[in-house]
Design a protein around this motif. Structure first.
Motif, mmCIF file in Angstrom:
data_model
loop_
_atom_site.group_PDB
_atom_site.id
_atom_site.type_symbol
_atom_site.label_atom_id
_atom_site.label_comp_id
_atom_site.label_asym_id
_atom_site.label_seq_id
_atom_site.Cartn_x
_atom_site.Cartn_y
_atom_site.Cartn_z
ATOM 1 N N PRO A 31 0.832 -1.215 0.000
ATOM 2 C CA PRO A 31 0.000 0.000 0.000
ATOM 3 C C PRO A 31 0.863 1.260 0.000
ATOM 4 O O PRO A 31 1.910 1.291 0.638
ATOM 5 N N ILE A 71 -3.969 -4.641 5.937
ATOM 6 C CA ILE A 71 -5.050 -3.678 6.193
ATOM 7 C C ILE A 71 -4.638 -2.685 7.299
ATOM 8 O O ILE A 71 -4.997 -1.507 7.264
ATOM 9 N N LYS A 124 -2.641 -0.028 5.734
ATOM 10 C CA LYS A 124 -3.497 0.882 4.946
ATOM 11 C C LYS A 124 -4.184 1.892 5.875
ATOM 12 O O LYS A 124 -4.257 3.081 5.564
ATOM 13 N N GLU A 125 -4.668 1.381 7.024
ATOM 14 C CA GLU A 125 -5.329 2.280 7.984
ATOM 15 C C GLU A 125 -4.336 3.310 8.522
ATOM 16 O O GLU A 125 -4.681 4.470 8.749
ATOM 17 N N ARG A 183 -3.919 6.017 5.999
ATOM 18 C CA ARG A 183 -5.107 6.893 5.986
ATOM 19 C C ARG A 183 -5.051 7.859 7.163
ATOM 20 O O ARG A 183 -5.286 9.056 7.014
ATOM 21 N N ASP A 205 -3.684 6.810 -4.563
ATOM 22 C CA ASP A 205 -3.458 5.802 -3.513
ATOM 23 C C ASP A 205 -4.004 4.461 -3.980
ATOM 24 O O ASP A 205 -4.792 4.397 -4.922
ATOM 25 N N ASN A 206 -3.544 3.387 -3.322
ATOM 26 C CA ASN A 206 -4.082 2.054 -3.644
ATOM 27 C C ASN A 206 -4.612 1.404 -2.362
ATOM 28 O O ASN A 206 -4.356 0.248 -2.090
ATOM 29 N N LEU A 207 -5.341 2.189 -1.555
ATOM 30 C CA LEU A 207 -5.741 1.713 -0.233
ATOM 31 C C LEU A 207 -7.103 1.030 -0.193
ATOM 32 O O LEU A 207 -7.515 0.571 0.861
ATOM 33 N N SER A 208 -7.789 0.911 -1.308
ATOM 34 C CA SER A 208 -9.178 0.447 -1.179
ATOM 35 C C SER A 208 -9.354 -1.068 -1.264
ATOM 36 O O SER A 208 -10.359 -1.596 -0.821
ATOM 37 N N SER A 209 -8.351 -1.820 -1.789
ATOM 38 C CA SER A 209 -8.558 -3.258 -2.003
ATOM 39 C C SER A 209 -8.704 -4.012 -0.682
ATOM 40 O O SER A 209 -8.126 -3.652 0.340
ATOM 41 N N ILE A 210 -9.517 -5.080 -0.691
ATOM 42 C CA ILE A 210 -9.675 -5.890 0.527
ATOM 43 C C ILE A 210 -9.053 -7.274 0.354
ATOM 44 O O ILE A 210 -9.254 -8.159 1.154
#
Ligand SMILES: C[S@@+](CC[C@H](N)C(=O)[O-])C[C@H]1O[C@@H](n2cnc3c(N)ncnc32)[C@H](O)[C@@H]1O
Length: 390
Positions: free
Chosen positions: A2, A72, A75-76, A79, A92-97
């Motif tokens: 991320p 994750i 990523k948090e 953010r 950013d590329n922070l949305s993938s789960i």
């Protein structure tokens, strides 16, 4: 990995908390480094974010050496940082789960800290080194449900393949570790292992120092095996067999059994290929005969020295220092404020060095995870302490 690309961000006052993350300080590269690091603590663990200039923008991402899993969390953290730093974001590329799903498939994959802090003690342990396709390991685990198997491998596709098979076959008695077998035995308590399988190790005829089997490895195997426990070497390489036999015979006391071309309970893919080609297969079984002394695996890696000396900064050198059994390499120095510094370094064994940071706060301590207590790391740590004392 991320990351966020920003046109600008604000360097806020620290320490400051947001969404469970405490941003401790900013550290600016002063020697050997042009990036900036941010110290972060989260639920009692520590890691760094790295801010690296890239053209007119900056890329912000977790530092590779200290990042926490699952992804994750990182990523948090990015953010939360961007909220406080009022980032002017470009990408950013922070949305993938995906990270959460990947994590679920890996419940049998443990890291070295798991074994260091809670080595499984309820069942007898058998270890397979370099399990490759995993055929032998799966067969043994199915046939010995009361034994706990630890499978070591450094080839990631083989690890993923085995993890898939463990799940598919519903096996509950295999733990998998992505770690160099040459160091792992050093971290295993004495007298707890029933068998160690070393089947068809890479011969490394041109680089023998890379072989898994060595004098040190045999000594560690003797220590971790229970009396009556067996280290089983199987190879199609006559030169590896000769090399191994010579090493085994250097040991003062053990029992050896040698076999040629016997039919094993299960053959691996390698074995099938060599047998088809009419090659000879050699087996050496080493039996441990005595109880070994317990090993202290609790070395604390604490420094006695205080503050970073000015002369250390003035004479800072990135030239690696090479000693007989280990090396030390000071790589980069970061400054937090007048009294506080962060040192990036690597040290320990030549094959599997520790890469880490020392935080001078102003008293030195390792930032993030402590190094693994191998003999090489302990020796290097003691030498670093002497260097810091001056
Ligand atoms: C020739 S293959 C044999 C695989 C398997 N034992 C078999 O009989 O089919 C050797 C395996 O050892 C693994 N390996 C090599 N060096 C290693 C090390 N230092 N620690 C753990 N595994 C290692 C390699 O990735 C490879 O999968």
């Amino acid at each position: 990995m991320p990351h966020i690309v920003v046109n600008s961000y604000e360097r806020f006052t620290t320490p400051r908390s947001q969404d469970g993350f405490t941003f401790l300080w900013f550290a600016d590269g002063i020697l050997g480094a042009s990036d900036r690091l941010v110290g972060v603590s989260y639920e009692g663990r520590e890691f760094l974010l790295q801010i690296r200039p890239k053209g007119p923008s900056c890329i912000i991402k977790p530092d590779k050496l200290t990042r926490l899993s699952p992804t994750i969390v990182m990523k948090e953290a990015l953010r939360a940082f961007c909220l406080l730093a009022k980032c002017e974001k470009v990408y950013d590329n922070l949305s993938s789960i995906k990270a959460i799903h990947a994590q679920k498939a890996k419940e049998y994959l443990k890291d070295i800290d798991f074994f260091l802090h809670s080595f499984p003690g309820q069942k007898e342990v058998w270890i397979e080194i370099g399990f490759g396709s995993g055929r032998h390991l799966l067969h043994q685990a199915k046939n010995h449900p009361d034994i706990l198997f630890i499978g070591l491998e450094i080839h990631k596709p083989s690890i993923d393949q085995l993890l898939g098979q463990i799940k598919l076959q519903g096996l509950q008695n295999i733990l998998v570790l992505d770690y160099d077998a040459r160091l792992f035995l050093e971290l295993v308590p004495s007298n707890v292992v029933g068998k160690i399988f070393l089947h068809f190790p890479v011969p490394w005829d041109k680089k023998p120092h890379r072989r898994v089997l060595s004098r040190k490895f045999i000594q560690e195997a003797k220590r971790v095996l229970k009396p009556g426990g067996i280290l089983e070497l199987r190879t199609d390489s006559k030169s590896y067999f000769d090399y191994g036999l010579e090493l085994f015979l250097q040991e003062p006391k053990l029992k050896l059994q040698i076999d040629k071309n016997i039919e094993p309970p299960i053959s691996s893919k390698y074995e099938d290929r060599w047998v088809r080609l009419g090659k000879d297969i050699y087996d050496v079984r080493m039996e441990a005969l005595e109880l070994s002394a317990p090993k202290d695996l609790g070395f604390d890696f604490v420094f006695g020295a205080s503050g970073l000396r000015e002369s250390f900064i003035e004479n800072f050198s990135t030239k690696p220092m090479v000693f007989e059994e280990f090396f030390i390499h000071f790589e980069k120095l970061y400054r937090i404020d007048e009294d506080r510094y962060l040192l990036k370094l690597s040290f320990g064994s030549f094959d599997r060095p520790a890469h880490t940071y020392i935080l001078f706060d102003p008293k030195p301590r390792y930032f993030g995870k402590r190094p693994i207590p191998t003999d090489a790391n302990i020796a290097a740590h003691k030498r670093i302490e002497e260097i810091l004392h001056g």
